[in-house]
Write a protein that holds these residues in place. Sequence first.
Motif, PDB file in Angstrom:
ATOM      1  N   LEU A 125      -1.761 -14.312   2.983  1.00  0.00           N
ATOM      2  CA  LEU A 125      -2.235 -15.184   1.904  1.00  0.00           C
ATOM      3  C   LEU A 125      -3.683 -15.606   2.137  1.00  0.00           C
ATOM      4  CD1 LEU A 125       1.015 -17.266   1.612  1.00  0.00           C
ATOM      5  CD2 LEU A 125      -0.041 -16.092  -0.304  1.00  0.00           C
ATOM      6  N   HIS A 126      -3.988 -15.950   3.367  1.00  0.00           N
ATOM      7  CA  HIS A 126      -5.362 -16.330   3.726  1.00  0.00           C
ATOM      8  C   HIS A 126      -6.321 -15.181   3.443  1.00  0.00           C
ATOM      9  CE1 HIS A 126      -8.588 -18.209   6.047  1.00  0.00           C
ATOM     10  NE2 HIS A 126      -8.689 -17.107   6.771  1.00  0.00           N
ATOM     11  N   GLN A 127      -5.933 -13.966   3.809  1.00  0.00           N
ATOM     12  CA  GLN A 127      -6.783 -12.803   3.569  1.00  0.00           C
ATOM     13  C   GLN A 127      -6.930 -12.520   2.068  1.00  0.00           C
ATOM     14  OE1 GLN A 127      -4.637 -10.029   6.211  1.00  0.00           O
ATOM     15  NE2 GLN A 127      -6.556  -9.790   7.320  1.00  0.00           N
ATOM     16  N   ALA A 128      -5.846 -12.701   1.325  1.00  0.00           N
ATOM     17  CA  ALA A 128      -5.905 -12.456  -0.120  1.00  0.00           C
ATOM     18  C   ALA A 128      -6.902 -13.392  -0.786  1.00  0.00           C
ATOM     19  CB  ALA A 128      -4.525 -12.615  -0.742  1.00  0.00           C
ATOM     20  N   PRO A 158      -7.513  -6.261  -4.977  1.00  0.00           N
ATOM     21  CA  PRO A 158      -7.902  -6.499  -3.581  1.00  0.00           C
ATOM     22  C   PRO A 158      -7.082  -7.644  -2.979  1.00  0.00           C
ATOM     23  CG  PRO A 158      -9.845  -6.262  -4.973  1.00  0.00           C
ATOM     24  CD  PRO A 158      -8.674  -6.319  -5.899  1.00  0.00           C
ATOM     25  N   GLY A 159      -6.692  -7.461  -1.729  1.00  0.00           N
ATOM     26  CA  GLY A 159      -5.904  -8.482  -1.050  1.00  0.00           C
ATOM     27  C   GLY A 159      -4.408  -8.332  -1.214  1.00  0.00           C
ATOM     28  N   THR A 160      -3.971  -7.391  -2.047  1.00  0.00           N
ATOM     29  CA  THR A 160      -2.532  -7.183  -2.231  1.00  0.00           C
ATOM     30  C   THR A 160      -1.921  -6.632  -0.949  1.00  0.00           C
ATOM     31  OG1 THR A 160      -2.842  -6.744  -4.591  1.00  0.00           O
ATOM     32  CG2 THR A 160      -0.786  -5.983  -3.601  1.00  0.00           C
ATOM     33  N   ALA A 161      -0.756  -7.139  -0.583  1.00  0.00           N
ATOM     34  CA  ALA A 161      -0.097  -6.697   0.649  1.00  0.00           C
ATOM     35  C   ALA A 161       1.413  -6.824   0.492  1.00  0.00           C
ATOM     36  CB  ALA A 161      -0.570  -7.527   1.845  1.00  0.00           C
ATOM     37  N   VAL A 162       2.117  -5.998   1.236  1.00  0.00           N
ATOM     38  CA  VAL A 162       3.579  -6.057   1.309  1.00  0.00           C
ATOM     39  C   VAL A 162       3.952  -6.373   2.746  1.00  0.00           C
ATOM     40  CG1 VAL A 162       5.726  -4.741   1.125  1.00  0.00           C
ATOM     41  CG2 VAL A 162       3.940  -4.456  -0.604  1.00  0.00           C
ATOM     42  N   GLN A 211      -4.152 -14.266  -7.761  1.00  0.00           N
ATOM     43  CA  GLN A 211      -4.169 -14.467  -9.209  1.00  0.00           C
ATOM     44  C   GLN A 211      -5.204 -15.543  -9.493  1.00  0.00           C
ATOM     45  OE1 GLN A 211      -0.724 -16.302 -11.380  1.00  0.00           O
ATOM     46  NE2 GLN A 211      -0.403 -14.184 -12.072  1.00  0.00           N
ATOM     47  N   GLY A 212      -6.355 -15.138 -10.054  1.00  0.00           N
ATOM     48  CA  GLY A 212      -7.447 -16.094 -10.181  1.00  0.00           C
ATOM     49  C   GLY A 212      -7.990 -16.424  -8.801  1.00  0.00           C
ATOM     50  N   TRP A 213      -8.004 -17.724  -8.473  1.00  0.00           N
ATOM     51  CA  TRP A 213      -8.487 -18.159  -7.164  1.00  0.00           C
ATOM     52  C   TRP A 213      -7.366 -18.394  -6.162  1.00  0.00           C
ATOM     53  CZ3 TRP A 213     -13.447 -17.455  -6.534  1.00  0.00           C
ATOM     54  CH2 TRP A 213     -14.296 -17.532  -7.626  1.00  0.00           C
ATOM     55  N   ARG A 214      -6.119 -18.316  -6.622  1.00  0.00           N
ATOM     56  CA  ARG A 214      -4.988 -18.665  -5.766  1.00  0.00           C
ATOM     57  C   ARG A 214      -4.215 -17.428  -5.334  1.00  0.00           C
ATOM     58  NH1 ARG A 214      -2.563 -23.599  -6.326  1.00  0.00           N
ATOM     59  NH2 ARG A 214      -1.167 -22.810  -4.709  1.00  0.00           N
ATOM     60  N   ALA A 215      -3.838 -17.392  -4.074  1.00  0.00           N
ATOM     61  CA  ALA A 215      -2.953 -16.344  -3.583  1.00  0.00           C
ATOM     62  C   ALA A 215      -1.521 -16.678  -3.990  1.00  0.00           C
ATOM     63  CB  ALA A 215      -3.067 -16.222  -2.073  1.00  0.00           C
ATOM     64  N   GLN A 259       1.065 -10.007 -14.222  1.00  0.00           N
ATOM     65  CA  GLN A 259       0.758 -10.786 -13.020  1.00  0.00           C
ATOM     66  C   GLN A 259      -0.595 -10.439 -12.403  1.00  0.00           C
ATOM     67  OE1 GLN A 259       2.511 -13.254 -12.016  1.00  0.00           O
ATOM     68  NE2 GLN A 259       4.427 -12.962 -13.120  1.00  0.00           N
ATOM     69  N   GLY A 260      -1.216  -9.369 -12.866  1.00  0.00           N
ATOM     70  CA  GLY A 260      -2.510  -8.998 -12.304  1.00  0.00           C
ATOM     71  C   GLY A 260      -2.426  -8.160 -11.053  1.00  0.00           C
ATOM     72  N   TRP A 261      -1.263  -7.535 -10.793  1.00  0.00           N
ATOM     73  CA  TRP A 261      -1.164  -6.665  -9.619  1.00  0.00           C
ATOM     74  C   TRP A 261      -2.014  -5.410  -9.812  1.00  0.00           C
ATOM     75  CZ3 TRP A 261       4.936  -6.420  -9.677  1.00  0.00           C
ATOM     76  CH2 TRP A 261       5.457  -7.717  -9.447  1.00  0.00           C
ATOM     77  N   LEU A 262      -1.953  -4.842 -10.998  1.00  0.00           N
ATOM     78  CA  LEU A 262      -2.613  -3.571 -11.292  1.00  0.00           C
ATOM     79  C   LEU A 262      -3.996  -3.831 -11.886  1.00  0.00           C
ATOM     80  CD1 LEU A 262      -2.297  -0.445 -11.480  1.00  0.00           C
ATOM     81  CD2 LEU A 262      -1.382  -0.795 -13.787  1.00  0.00           C
ATOM     82  N   VAL A 263      -5.021  -3.186 -11.317  1.00  0.00           N
ATOM     83  CA  VAL A 263      -6.375  -3.396 -11.834  1.00  0.00           C
ATOM     84  C   VAL A 263      -6.981  -2.122 -12.411  1.00  0.00           C
ATOM     85  CG1 VAL A 263      -6.838  -5.340 -10.301  1.00  0.00           C
ATOM     86  CG2 VAL A 263      -7.447  -3.022  -9.567  1.00  0.00           C
ATOM     87  N   ALA A 264      -6.432  -0.951 -12.095  1.00  0.00           N
ATOM     88  CA  ALA A 264      -7.007   0.282 -12.638  1.00  0.00           C
ATOM     89  C   ALA A 264      -6.019   1.432 -12.492  1.00  0.00           C
ATOM     90  CB  ALA A 264      -8.309   0.632 -11.929  1.00  0.00           C
ATOM     91  N   VAL A 265      -6.065   2.321 -13.460  1.00  0.00           N
ATOM     92  CA  VAL A 265      -5.381   3.609 -13.370  1.00  0.00           C
ATOM     93  C   VAL A 265      -6.477   4.650 -13.301  1.00  0.00           C
ATOM     94  CG1 VAL A 265      -3.785   5.224 -14.457  1.00  0.00           C
ATOM     95  CG2 VAL A 265      -3.411   2.751 -14.697  1.00  0.00           C
ATOM     96  N   GLU A 266      -6.527   5.366 -12.198  1.00  0.00           N
ATOM     97  CA  GLU A 266      -7.617   6.308 -11.953  1.00  0.00           C
ATOM     98  C   GLU A 266      -7.088   7.730 -12.001  1.00  0.00           C
ATOM     99  OE1 GLU A 266      -8.639   4.837  -8.142  1.00  0.00           O
ATOM    100  OE2 GLU A 266      -9.997   3.286  -8.912  1.00  0.00           O
ATOM    101  N   ALA A 267      -7.831   8.614 -12.653  1.00  0.00           N
ATOM    102  CA  ALA A 267      -7.421  10.016 -12.796  1.00  0.00           C
ATOM    103  C   ALA A 267      -8.364  10.912 -12.006  1.00  0.00           C
ATOM    104  CB  ALA A 267      -7.426  10.421 -14.273  1.00  0.00           C
ATOM    105  N   ALA A 268      -7.755  11.858 -11.261  1.00  0.00           N
ATOM    106  CA  ALA A 268      -8.565  12.850 -10.552  1.00  0.00           C
ATOM    107  C   ALA A 268      -9.017  13.900 -11.553  1.00  0.00           C
ATOM    108  CB  ALA A 268      -7.742  13.489  -9.456  1.00  0.00           C
ATOM    109  N   PRO A 269     -10.182  14.493 -11.342  1.00  0.00           N
ATOM    110  CA  PRO A 269     -10.637  15.545 -12.264  1.00  0.00           C
ATOM    111  C   PRO A 269      -9.644  16.705 -12.300  1.00  0.00           C
ATOM    112  CG  PRO A 269     -12.392  14.851 -10.781  1.00  0.00           C
ATOM    113  CD  PRO A 269     -11.134  14.231 -10.265  1.00  0.00           C
ATOM    114  N   ALA A 270      -9.451  17.283 -13.490  1.00  0.00           N
ATOM    115  CA  ALA A 270      -8.573  18.448 -13.606  1.00  0.00           C
ATOM    116  C   ALA A 270      -9.191  19.642 -12.895  1.00  0.00           C
ATOM    117  CB  ALA A 270      -8.359  18.772 -15.086  1.00  0.00           C
TER     118      ALA A 270
END
Length: 275
Positions: A125-128, A158-162, A211-215, A259-270
């Motif tokens: 949480l501190h790192q997040a 950034p900061g997401t962890a399991v 989420q925002g400023w809070r972990a 919840q803001g877990w996902l920030v981008a869906v990135e595609a590799a070039p075909a």
Amino acid sequence: MAERPLLTEAERQQALWRALSHAPGAADPALWQAPQAGWLRGLQVYQANAGAAAERALAAAFPTVAALIGAASMAGLARAYWHAQPPQRGDLGELGDALPGFIADSPSLADEPYLADVARLDWRLHQAERAADAPEELSGLQRLGDTDPARLWLRLAPGTAVLRSRWPIVTLWQAHQWSHQSTADAPPDRFAAARAALAAGQGETALVWRQGWRARVAALPPAQADFTEALLARQPLTGALDAAPDLDFAAWLGEAVQQGWLVAVEAAPAEEEPT
């Protein structure tokens, strides 16, 4: 008798740190070429201030641990850790990196075996909260409808962890959050769920994100935990889905967006077609 050569600035800094951490022989005033009478008293002030700063930094980074063992015990733990694990950087926000392992190895804390994992959760949480800001808008979501999943990567905030534990670390953490909220909303016995979970030997997997400023913390079911770990390991979407065959992806995606877990869906070039 030959005079002791003057120390370089780096050597002085190392000597000062050895003195602050009470290393044997470090408090020799001759090291500093400073024979003035107030040297030792000044060093003692530095030692006291450094120890107090370590106490404050660790109490702030590990609030659940501090709540579980009490303020006096937390202060003693911080001092012992500070002497055993001197900081390698000037940033006190990084001081507690090894504290969970220090707690796990401490005989005096062996009667609270869940405490090390609670410390690991506090540290995540501190790192997040210190992580980089997430992008303001989710990007690339449309790629889920027009791109081969084998070429897609889902990037989490950034900061997401399991964190997996054989102890109910999320329930323990939640029990101590009522002290920061309105007492009118608190249950009559806010520790009842934690006691029951400990008695049942219930393990939990925690998801940490900002989420925002809070972990934030949530308990993850097994399929979501497997899927999230695969994403954090930079597996493509197909690999992450293979790691969690029981996952309801549509339900996960809706919650991840909300919840803001996902920030981008990135595609590799075909791959280019052969000519």
